[in-house]
Design an enzyme around this catalytic site. Structure first.
Site, PDB file in Angstrom:
ATOM      1  N   VAL A  43       0.828  -1.202   0.000  1.00 14.86           N
ATOM      2  CA  VAL A  43       0.000   0.000   0.000  1.00 14.86           C
ATOM      3  C   VAL A  43       0.866   1.257   0.000  1.00 14.86           C
ATOM      4  O   VAL A  43       0.660   2.175  -0.789  1.00 14.86           O
ATOM      5  CB  VAL A  43      -0.959   0.011   1.204  1.00 14.86           C
ATOM      6  CG1 VAL A  43      -1.805   1.273   1.203  1.00 14.86           C
ATOM      7  CG2 VAL A  43      -1.856  -1.218   1.173  1.00 14.86           C
ATOM      8  N   ALA A  44       1.848   1.310   0.889  1.00 19.18           N
ATOM      9  CA  ALA A  44       2.686   2.501   0.997  1.00 19.18           C
ATOM     10  C   ALA A  44       4.026   2.126   1.599  1.00 19.18           C
ATOM     11  O   ALA A  44       4.157   1.107   2.281  1.00 19.18           O
ATOM     12  CB  ALA A  44       1.997   3.572   1.850  1.00 19.18           C
ATOM     13  N   MET A  45       5.036   2.966   1.342  1.00 16.32           N
ATOM     14  CA  MET A  45       6.386   2.719   1.849  1.00 16.32           C
ATOM     15  C   MET A  45       7.002   4.036   2.285  1.00 16.32           C
ATOM     16  O   MET A  45       6.987   5.017   1.539  1.00 16.32           O
ATOM     17  CB  MET A  45       7.245   2.059   0.761  1.00 16.32           C
ATOM     18  CG  MET A  45       8.670   1.780   1.193  1.00 16.32           C
ATOM     19  SD  MET A  45       8.734   0.610   2.576  1.00 16.32           S
ATOM     20  CE  MET A  45      10.341   1.025   3.264  1.00 16.32           C
ATOM     21  N   GLU A  46       7.584   4.030   3.484  1.00 19.45           N
ATOM     22  CA  GLU A  46       8.036   5.240   4.162  1.00 19.45           C
ATOM     23  C   GLU A  46       9.419   5.721   3.733  1.00 19.45           C
ATOM     24  O   GLU A  46      10.217   6.172   4.569  1.00 19.45           O
ATOM     25  CB  GLU A  46       8.044   5.004   5.679  1.00 19.45           C
ATOM     26  CG  GLU A  46       9.076   4.000   6.190  1.00 19.45           C
ATOM     27  CD  GLU A  46       8.621   2.560   6.201  1.00 19.45           C
ATOM     28  OE1 GLU A  46       9.253   1.740   6.871  1.00 19.45           O
ATOM     29  OE2 GLU A  46       7.608   2.268   5.541  1.00 19.45           O
ATOM     30  N   ASN A  47       9.757   5.672   2.464  1.00 17.96           N
ATOM     31  CA  ASN A  47      11.072   6.118   2.035  1.00 17.96           C
ATOM     32  C   ASN A  47      11.302   7.560   2.481  1.00 17.96           C
ATOM     33  O   ASN A  47      10.451   8.423   2.244  1.00 17.96           O
ATOM     34  CB  ASN A  47      11.189   6.005   0.519  1.00 17.96           C
ATOM     35  CG  ASN A  47      10.964   4.586   0.038  1.00 17.96           C
ATOM     36  OD1 ASN A  47      11.581   3.648   0.519  1.00 17.96           O
ATOM     37  ND2 ASN A  47      10.047   4.417  -0.903  1.00 17.96           N
ATOM     38  N   HIS A  72       0.413   7.266   8.733  1.00 16.95           N
ATOM     39  CA  HIS A  72       1.307   6.187   9.179  1.00 16.95           C
ATOM     40  C   HIS A  72       2.715   6.393   8.626  1.00 16.95           C
ATOM     41  O   HIS A  72       3.706   6.232   9.355  1.00 16.95           O
ATOM     42  CB  HIS A  72       0.752   4.833   8.730  1.00 16.95           C
ATOM     43  CG  HIS A  72       1.558   3.667   9.196  1.00 16.95           C
ATOM     44  ND1 HIS A  72       1.387   3.069  10.430  1.00 16.95           N
ATOM     45  CD2 HIS A  72       2.580   2.978   8.597  1.00 16.95           C
ATOM     46  CE1 HIS A  72       2.242   2.073  10.572  1.00 16.95           C
ATOM     47  NE2 HIS A  72       2.976   1.997   9.470  1.00 16.95           N
ATOM     48  N   GLU A  73       2.822   6.762   7.351  1.00 17.03           N
ATOM     49  CA  GLU A  73       4.147   6.981   6.764  1.00 17.03           C
ATOM     50  C   GLU A  73       4.813   8.223   7.343  1.00 17.03           C
ATOM     51  O   GLU A  73       6.041   8.256   7.515  1.00 17.03           O
ATOM     52  CB  GLU A  73       4.048   7.083   5.242  1.00 17.03           C
ATOM     53  CG  GLU A  73       3.362   5.910   4.554  1.00 17.03           C
ATOM     54  CD  GLU A  73       3.844   4.552   5.040  1.00 17.03           C
ATOM     55  OE1 GLU A  73       5.051   4.381   5.232  1.00 17.03           O
ATOM     56  OE2 GLU A  73       3.002   3.660   5.229  1.00 17.03           O
ATOM     57  N   HIS A 129       6.491   7.281  10.472  1.00 14.97           N
ATOM     58  CA  HIS A 129       7.770   6.597  10.271  1.00 14.97           C
ATOM     59  C   HIS A 129       8.937   7.576  10.192  1.00 14.97           C
ATOM     60  O   HIS A 129      10.090   7.165  10.358  1.00 14.97           O
ATOM     61  CB  HIS A 129       7.714   5.765   8.988  1.00 14.97           C
ATOM     62  CG  HIS A 129       7.209   4.378   9.184  1.00 14.97           C
ATOM     63  ND1 HIS A 129       7.759   3.494  10.099  1.00 14.97           N
ATOM     64  CD2 HIS A 129       6.195   3.692   8.568  1.00 14.97           C
ATOM     65  CE1 HIS A 129       7.117   2.348  10.046  1.00 14.97           C
ATOM     66  NE2 HIS A 129       6.162   2.432   9.132  1.00 14.97           N
ATOM     67  N   GLU A 150       7.247  -0.729  13.233  1.00 17.17           N
ATOM     68  CA  GLU A 150       5.833  -0.731  12.862  1.00 17.17           C
ATOM     69  C   GLU A 150       4.896  -0.549  14.051  1.00 17.17           C
ATOM     70  O   GLU A 150       3.880   0.141  13.945  1.00 17.17           O
ATOM     71  CB  GLU A 150       5.493  -2.008  12.100  1.00 17.17           C
ATOM     72  CG  GLU A 150       6.239  -2.175  10.779  1.00 17.17           C
ATOM     73  CD  GLU A 150       5.986  -1.045   9.803  1.00 17.17           C
ATOM     74  OE1 GLU A 150       5.043  -0.238  10.032  1.00 17.17           O
ATOM     75  OE2 GLU A 150       6.719  -0.952   8.808  1.00 17.17           O
TER      76      GLU A 150
END
Length: 745
Positions: A304-308, A331-332, A335, A354
């Site tokens: 769904v999503a990635m916290e780069n 949420h990201e 992070h 997480e």
């Protein structure tokens, strides 16, 4: 905790050797030697100061070619080799070394020998022999690796037909958890952080973005330059290149997307991201990464999503649901403090990123949208956790917060002999890189690679990506919530989290670091021995299987969850009262209320056909106009109850949605019941618009073939006649199909 008087093993395989000494960064356990079972590298032997990537992207042949320069400092004498994580899809061309001259002498350049060896099913090891000239502790040297990489697990090449605009191809990378070893050779462990820079050369009309704090572009040379000035682990290095445009949505935020969806993305997020960042800073301290940009990727994005850092990747499919988009972006953002600034040192304790990020996300939503909304979202997620628990059983080790990666049985026995100082019998093996170890316990020979950390190398390995499950998020959240309850004041716990970030910023930690700092911050709790409170021991939280030992009080959400449960109870009677049911207007409910209702109906399946008919007459037309998160749940109810009148809606949904998070659950349910023929038919109609990786997954679900070649993209199947069509075959995974809540990374 009491001082350790003898060498022992603590969580995450840190070997405690010298008790009571302070060490780098002020960390109580920084002197411990951490063993990351998921990495083949000898990262303990070096300090990685910086690395640079110089890449050329060739969309025509789907290939990245270039070189990497690593600036390293030995931290111990006698190191004869540099071992990096890599992958079979990455081809090494050459390795060179630059050694600074001594006493004004010119730098020395030399070519190095290397070998690539097997490690696990998700990677290999690159063993580089180092000359004696570089074996000077605390003196920097540089290694240059020239390589080509194609379609490894980190790199996703999309033909134009698979993008949102269907005009230009696109490529993106996804490094979490151990995939970036197929992007560039690295210390692929979250324990190692460094700064990096990159030069990327692309064809005309292609825009490149990376998870970097600074960027520049030369239009004449078609070269993009990037620099990340803050130390990050390898898995947070990310790249995307394609037909991308941007629009500013705040003083430090912009949205990137393909032109066809940019306006929609801006309308969904305009003005809100800066508000969320301000709330987070008020809770946890300054946002240290500078920019917070978001790029929306095509439906082929695998999660769904990635916290780069500086650049969140998020799937465009989520734009349909405002509330899910809100939660995923927040949420990201969380992070930025928990996961990126302070990172879990091994993947065995992913909950440190997480679980804390989920707690922080809910603190932000409570401040921004109220406690009732946060409690509703939490009830929805905890429902899904308990659903997964019922499926897996209370004793499944995946439910531990401190998961343990272990090699297979044979390697475990070989390791016992080597570690316990028994005298093994060594035997010649017809390979330069392997020895045979006599396993006295079972009187058999075991083939063991002879290079460092080889005791784990011939195991199948446990891919850390398998830990991206609801236990990591929700059980971790419950433990953090329990710690906040121990304080008696949520604001005091906010202060603790700010201090935790300040102390450990840009480092990697283990659970003991967090808990020691917690008890030091609240000495009265340490004195009252809360860590050993019966039934709620910290050790039991971390290493016990099963559901959370306790859950937070969610009664503040009762005004939103109460009507949902009431309506579920009405549908649960033998003869549902349609007049009373009609008084509930789902169109006025929030998305989270509606999906909670649908999930609880799904839990009651199978339902009588007369109840299904009444449900369909009440809700089908209404749900057609709602977002995909709502629709998929209704369609799963349709499939699990074999309600044929609404099958056209299933077909229409699968023709429209091509993302993994919407297709896989429906295909699993279709194949788990009596609708496999229907599933095969729809697959043949839609497979041309599916990413090859997703196509392969669906083929495995449909045709239950573990013999499919997973090293290359499967070709399109042209004739359904050859496919098995038994309507009663079980799903490919051998378990009851279960749609988990989609979680962001």
């Amino acid at each position: 905790m009491a001082e350790l008087q003898r060498p022992t093993l603590c969580c995450c395989r840190k070997v405690l050797t010298v008790p009571g000494k302070s060490c780098e960064g002020g960390r109580s356990l920084a002197h411990c030697r951490l063993v990351d079972v998921a990495s083949a590298s000898n990262f303990h032997s070096f300090k990685l100061r910086h690395f640079h990537l110089d890449l050329h992207l060739n969309f025509a042949v789907k290939r990245m070619t270039g070189w990497q320069v690593l600036e390293l400092t030995p931290v111990q004498p006698g190191v004869q080799s540099l071992i990096l994580d890599t992958h079979p899809s990455l081809l090494i061309h050459s390795v060179d070394c630059k050694v600074p001259g001594v006493s004004g002498a010119p730098d020395v350049f030399m070519s190095l020998t290397y070998r690539v060896e097997p490690f696990t099913d998700y990677g290999s090891s690159l063993n580089i022999s180092l000359p004696a000239a570089v074996n000077r502790p605390h003196r920097a040297f540089r290694v240059t690796i020239r390589y080509t990489t194609t379609d490894g697990p980190a790199i996703w090449w999309l033909d134009a037909e698979l993008t949102c605009g269907q005009t230009r191809p696109l490529v993106f990378t996804q490094g979490h958890s151990v995939c970036n070893r197929s992007f560039f050779p690295c210390f692929d462990t979250p324990a190692v952080k460094s700064t990096y820079s990159a030069t990327v050369r692309v064809p005309e009309g292609v825009t490149v973005l990376m998870s970097a704090s600074r960027s520049a572009y030369s239009k004449q040379d078609r070269v993009f330059q990037f620099s990340m000035e803050y130390p990050v682990p390898a898995y947070l290095v990310a790249l995307v290149a394609g037909d991308l445009q941007h629009a500013d949505i705040g003083p430090r935020s912009r949205v990137w997307a393909e032109p066809c969806i940019l306006t929609c993305a801006v309308s969904k997020l305009g003005g809100t991201v800066e508000r969320w960042l301000n709330v987070a800073e008020g809770l946890f301290g300054p946002y240290v990464w500078g920019r917070y940009d978001i790029v929306f990727l095509p439906p082929s994005f695998p999660i769904v999503a990635m916290e780069n850092p500086c650049l969140t990747f998020i799937i465009s499919s989520i734009l349909e649901s405002q509330e899910f988009l809100l939660i995923d972006v927040i949420h990201e953002i969380a992070h930025g403090w928990f996961g990126n600034a302070v990172t879990n040192a091994t993947w065995e304790e992913m909950w440190l990123s997480e679980g804390l990020a989920t707690y922080a996300q809910r603190r932000i939503t409570t401040e921004a949208y109220g406690e009732a909304f946060t409690c509703l979202e939490t009830v929805f997620r905890l429902d899904a956790l308990h659903r997964q628990m019922r499926l897996l059983g209370d004793n499944n080790p995946v439910s531990k917060l401190q998961a343990k990666f272990e090699p297979d049985f044979r390697m475990t026995e070989a390791r016992k002999i080597l570690i316990c100082k028994d005298q093994p019998v060594w035997k010649t093996c017809p390979s330069i890189y392997y020895v045979l170890v006599k396993c006295q316990t079972h009187d058999s020979w075991v083939k063991v690679p002879s290079y460092p950390f080889s005791f784990f190398s011939f195991s199948k390995g446990v891919n850390p990506s398998s830990l991206m499950n609801l236990f990591t998020y929700e059980k971790g959240f419950c433990f953090v919530s329990y710690l906040s309850q121990l304080c008696g004041d949520i604001k005091r716990f906010d202060s603790f989290l700010r201090a935790y970030i300040e102390k450990f910023r840009f480092t990697s930690v283990i659970a003991q670091d967090l808990l020691d700092f917690f008890l030091g911050f609240f000495p009265e709790l340490k004195e009252s021995c809360v860590a050993q409170r019966e039934g709620l021991e910290f050790e039991r939280w971390l290493n016990g299987c099963g559901p959370p030992l306790c859950e937070p009080d969610l009664s503040a959400g009762r005004s939103l969850t109460g009507p949902v449960q009431h309506l579920c109870d009405l549908w649960g009677t033998d003869t549902p009262d349609s007049k009373v049911i009609a008084t509930f207007d789902l169109s006025s409910w929030s998305t989270f209320q509606t999906v909670l209702f649908m999930d609880r109906l799904l839990d009651r399946s199978p339902l009588p056909q007369e109840v299904m008919s009444l449900l369909s007459s009440c809700y089908s037309a209404l749900l057609d106009g709602m977002n995909a998160e709502v629709q998929i749940r209704w369609l799963q109810i349709v499939v699990r109850n074999s309600f044929h009148p609404d099958l056209p809606r299933v077909r229409s949904f699968l023709h429209k949605h091509t993302s993994r998070m919407y297709t896989v659950p429906l295909y699993e349910d279709l194949c788990g019941g009596v609708m496999k023929c229907f599933a095969v038919e729809v697959f043949y109609q839609t497979q041309g618009r599916l990413h090859p990786n997703l196509r392969r997954t669906l083929q495995q679900i449909l045709f239950q073939s573990s013999a499919l070649n997973t090293s290359t993209a499967p070709s399109l199947l042209v004739s359904p006649a050859s496919a098995p069509s038994s309507p009663t075959d079980p799903p490919a995974n051998g378990t009851i199909a279960l749609r988990d809540v989609n979680v962001s990374a």
